[in-house]
Every structure is written in C-alpha cells, then in structure tokens.
Design an enzyme around this catalytic site. Structure first.
Site, PDB file in Angstrom:
ATOM      1  N   ASP A  50       1.315   0.285   4.989  1.00  0.00           N
ATOM      2  CA  ASP A  50       2.933  -0.015   6.156  1.00  0.00           C
ATOM      3  C   ASP A  50       4.143   0.378   4.703  1.00  0.00           C
ATOM      4  OD1 ASP A  50       2.363  -1.916   4.035  1.00  0.00           O
ATOM      5  OD2 ASP A  50       1.936  -3.003   6.419  1.00  0.00           O
ATOM      6  N   MET A  61      -1.853  -2.928   5.358  1.00  0.00           N
ATOM      7  CA  MET A  61      -2.741  -2.701   4.033  1.00  0.00           C
ATOM      8  C   MET A  61      -4.132  -4.033   4.089  1.00  0.00           C
ATOM      9  SD  MET A  61       0.500  -1.506   1.145  1.00  0.00           S
ATOM     10  CE  MET A  61      -0.435  -1.261  -0.089  1.00  0.00           C
ATOM     11  N   HIS A  62      -4.655  -3.076   3.096  1.00  0.00           N
ATOM     12  CA  HIS A  62      -5.873  -4.238   2.858  1.00  0.00           C
ATOM     13  C   HIS A  62      -7.077  -4.238   3.668  1.00  0.00           C
ATOM     14  CE1 HIS A  62      -3.017  -4.329  -0.392  1.00  0.00           C
ATOM     15  NE2 HIS A  62      -1.916  -5.547   0.291  1.00  0.00           N
TER      16      HIS A  62
END
Length: 496
Positions: free
Chosen positions: A239, A81-82
């Site tokens: 995820d 992520m991110h």
C-alpha cells in the site's frame, strides 16, 4: 476503449479504480468488510471476505461501465502490508489472517532482536516490530502447533487476491520487504533468518516484480464476474509503495507526507545501499530496482480526531480549524506531542503518551487546535530530519496527501515546518491509483513506472515556505524534541 483496473485491499474496505489509457478515472467502487478482535490486541480478518469484496467491486464496475467486461487489459493490486495469510499444501486458508495492526507478538519481536538484533537490521533494513510478518509466523508456531503442522506457504493479502484470480502463488518485492524475511538489498529470501527461526524455506513464495504478469484470470472466475479470461494479472505493490507511485514519488529528493489515522513521511531512494540503522523503515519500491524510506507517526489524524471528539464535539473540522491562521506560529508557546497511542518514529516506544506543554490562561480552543496540527507535523519532521542527517538529502518537493492536504492553513504549516515546497494532487486516489499505474505498465502502455507517473500524476496547489517562519519553526522543533526525553520516564512502569 481500453482500461486497467486497480484493486486496493485496505484494512476496512476494498476499493476498485477503473482508468483508461489517458489516465482518466472512469469508475470507482468500494466494498467494506469487518475486523475480528477476539481479545484486546488481536486484529484479524477472513481472506474470504476480501474475495467477496473484490467480486462485488468488479461486478459493480462492470454494471456501471458495461464495455469494461471486454476492454479491461490488466488488473493489479495494492494492499495492506505485513498481514499473514497461512495456506496448506492445497492452497486452502488455515486460519484468519493476522493483520498488520495486531500487537500480540511482542514476545516474538523480543526473541528476534535478542537472537539476531543487528544482523536482522543489516539484512532487512528494519527492526522487528509487532506489525511485521515474521513475528506472526513465530506466534502461530508457538501457540497453534496444530495449524503450524499443516502450513505449507504464507502470502500477504493482495498476493492472496492474485492467487485467487490466477491460481499462482507469488509475492512481489515491495510487500516481501515488510515480512522481516527479505534480504532487501539482494532481493532474495534470507536463508540466515529462515534457518535462525526454523521457518522452512518453501514457506516463502517465489519473488516477482510489481510490474510482472503473474497469470491471467482463471476461466471460471472470469465467467462468474462477466470478464474475458485473457486479462493480464499484474503483481502489484504494497500500500505505501503504491501510494508513493500514485503520488509521483519516483524521483530523487521527492517525498510524500500522508496524514490519515497514522502519518507517514516517505521518501524515494534510488538504490538499496542506505543504512538508517533501523531508525526508519526501508523497503523495496514498486518501481523495479528502486527503494523508499519511511517514518511513521502512530497517531496523526487520530490525534486531531481525538481532540475534536473530546474538546469540540459540536464543531465540524472546518469550524474547529477556522481562524488558526490568526494564531502565531508556535501557538503562542503551546506544544502538543501526538504520542497518544505511543510512537513509532523516531522512538519505537509503545509506552510513552502525548501531552500539551506550555498552557497559559490566554490560550483558546484555536491555540490548542493549531498546536495539534503543529505537533503532528513536528513528529513527521523527525522522520524528515533522519533522512537528511543520514544521507544529506535536501527535499525539493513534498507531496501532501490524506487529511493533511484538505486544509490550506495546515498545508502552509507543513511547508514552513518542512522548509520545502509542498504540493497537492489534482486527483487523489491513494494506493488504488498506484495499482492502476502498475497495471498500465504491466499491460505495456508504458515502459516504466516513472513514465506512467510523469503522464498520469498532476499537481494542483503549491505552498512555498516563508523563510522567517521556517526558521522560527526550526527553533521550535528543537524545543519539541526536548519534550520526549523529559516525559518518557513518566510512562515507564514502576517496579514494585
């Protein structure tokens, strides 16, 4: 034979999982890639390395299972992520991806909270933290104006893989929720946040569901990889959301305890109305119209790994933990706080550090080892209690995955500390399993993600809490919670 393929784009490697209609794992392959750190706190990767890893994994799977070339019906993804992937107008990557574990954006996070604070939490359900995507965008804007002037769109890692395979750019909700730009409840990009920080609205890709088809594999890529070009590509999930799907966290009052380097306590949320005031992460689930809350222990398995390397280097984990069942609950008064790299939930404190409290001359290596396991689990208990206190949840079942599910004594400690039934998975494949399940739903094998989970997720072992030990641990956890405020001041920088 028909198959679906899940690709999990992790921080250190890409994993491919091939599964048939019965939910049986047919093949699994992995390809690794490097982190790039040009200075302390910086963590980057080349998106081109992800593509090369995906090519290797797909080719290796086809080499092992030749009929997969013709029989894969859908491909989907899970991914870290991110992490920020910046593209120009032509879709060309402008710089290395700035990863989720990059911490250069402390100043940008402060700006976000100073400027919008409570409003950001209201819209996104989360506080601004260095891991999120918006602070990374602002860092590039402030520090790399020549890159910013060329930027036209941002994607997250697994969405970049989807773009590579199909030529279409989009982002699905479970990953978009981790950007600090999504109105999580209304599932739209927040115009208020974009305008407040002067980020062009067209930087944000179109939004889709995790089970939506985003296109088919491009002809030239299919030929290179030996695939047919009519394979559906399904959007996939972040995820943690994918791991939750793969662990069957698709029903109310169920949770997942995942202990890897970090630790996660994650719970299913049936709607987007909860308000944890930023004390927990709150994201859109990979199951459409559903959500999940999550607390994070920064050094979970990392604490145990540190302890072993520092104090028991010559022992295996099995040897280190052997016999801890003979040590009484609470390690005879010895406490460990796993704040060795700071802490996320519930404190969001990067400065605090860990401790052993209550050491006595009779304590042995086994006492310390058990105290480490208990301290990690107490930290995750903090997240469980926040969920219960804000919503009245009572967890009926907690699925334990990762390193914490590999030791029977630790599993029983989890059941006693969480005071809930703890189960393990028959087959644990992490986020990649969730990616294949999203592919199966997207391919039309199942109508819903829940239907697929009910068929494909099987549990192996069950650990039931001992009522007396659960009560003992409840009282010990109260003492554990007193340690943070008592030690916090020790790690506050002293002004000259």
């Amino acid at each position: 034979m028909s198959y679906v393929l899940g690709l999990d784009l992790g921080t250190g490697s890409l994993k491919g999982l091939l599964i048939n209609r019965e939910g049986l794992i047919i093949a699994t392959k992995t390809s690794e890639y490097d982190l790039i750190s040009t200075q302390p706190g910086y963590s980057e990767q080349r998106p081109s390395d992800w593509i090369e890893a995906a090519k290797i994994v797909i080719k290796d799977i086809i080499a092992e299972i030749p009929d997969a070339a013709e029989q894969i019906e859908a491909i989907s993804f899970s991914g870290q992520m991110h992490s920020l992937v910046l593209l120009d107008q032509s879709g060309i990557v402008l710089r290395n991806a700035i990863l989720w574990n990059d911490v250069r954006t402390t100043a940008q996070c402060k700006t976000i909270m100073d400027q919008m604070g409570a409003r950001v939490i209201e819209i996104t359900k989360n506080k601004a933290l260095e891991g999120f995507t918006l602070p990374k965008l602002l860092w590039v804007k402030e520090n790399e104006p020549e890159i910013w002037s060329q930027a036209a769109r941002f994607l997250l890692p697994k969405d970049y893989l989807g773009y590579w395979l199909t030529g279409n750019q989009q982002m699905e909700y479970s990953d978009a929720a981790g950007t600090l730009l999504l109105d999580v409840t209304n599932k739209v990009w927040s115009r208020d946040i974009l305008e407040a920080f002067d980020v062009p609205a067209d930087f944000c890709p179109p939004l889709v569901r995790s089970i939506d088809c985003i296109g088919t594999v491009k002809q030239e890529i299919a030929e290179e990889l030996g695939l047919t070009s009519d394979i559906k590509v399904i959007a996939g999930g972040a995820d943690n959301a994918s791991a939750a799907v793969g662990a069957g966290i698709v029903h109310d009052n169920t949770a997942m305890c995942s202990i890897g380097t970090s630790g996660v306590f994650l719970a299913y949320e049936p709607d987007g109305t909860k308000n944890y005031e930023g004390h927990l992460h709150y994201f859109n689930h990979a199951e459409p119209e559903k959500y999940y809350s999550m607390g994070v222990t920064l050094a979970a398995g990392h604490s145990l790994n540190w302890f072993k390397k520092t104090f028991a280097k010559g022992l295996s984990y099995e040897e280190l933990l052997s016999g801890i069942d003979e040590i009484s609950a609470g390690s005879d008064g010895l406490f460990f706080t796993p704040y060795i790299v700071g802490e996320r939930t519930p404190y969001t404190d990067s400065q605090v550090r860990g401790s052993f409290i209550g050491m006595d001359v009779h304590h042995t290596l086994k006492h310390f080892a058990k105290a480490v396991l208990e301290g990690i689990t107490f930290s995750l208990k903090d997240s469980q209690l926040l969920m219960e206190q804000y919503t009245g949840k009572q967890f009926e079942q907690i699925v334990s995955v990762g390193g914490g599910a590999k030791n029977k004594d630790w599993l029983q400690i989890q059941a006693d500390i969480f005071n809930a039934k703890v189960v393990t998975l028959e087959t644990e494949q992490g986020p990649a399993q969730g990616a294949t399940m999203l592919a199966a739903v997207g391919a039309g094998w199942y109508e819903t993600v829940s239907d697929c989970a009910n068929d494909w997720v099987n549990f192996k072992e069950t650990y039931t809490p001992d009522p007396q030990l659960a009560e003992h641990y409840r009282l010990l956890h109260k003492k554990y919670q007193d340690i943070y405020p008592a030690t916090k001041s020790l790690f506050t920088p002293i002004s000259n």
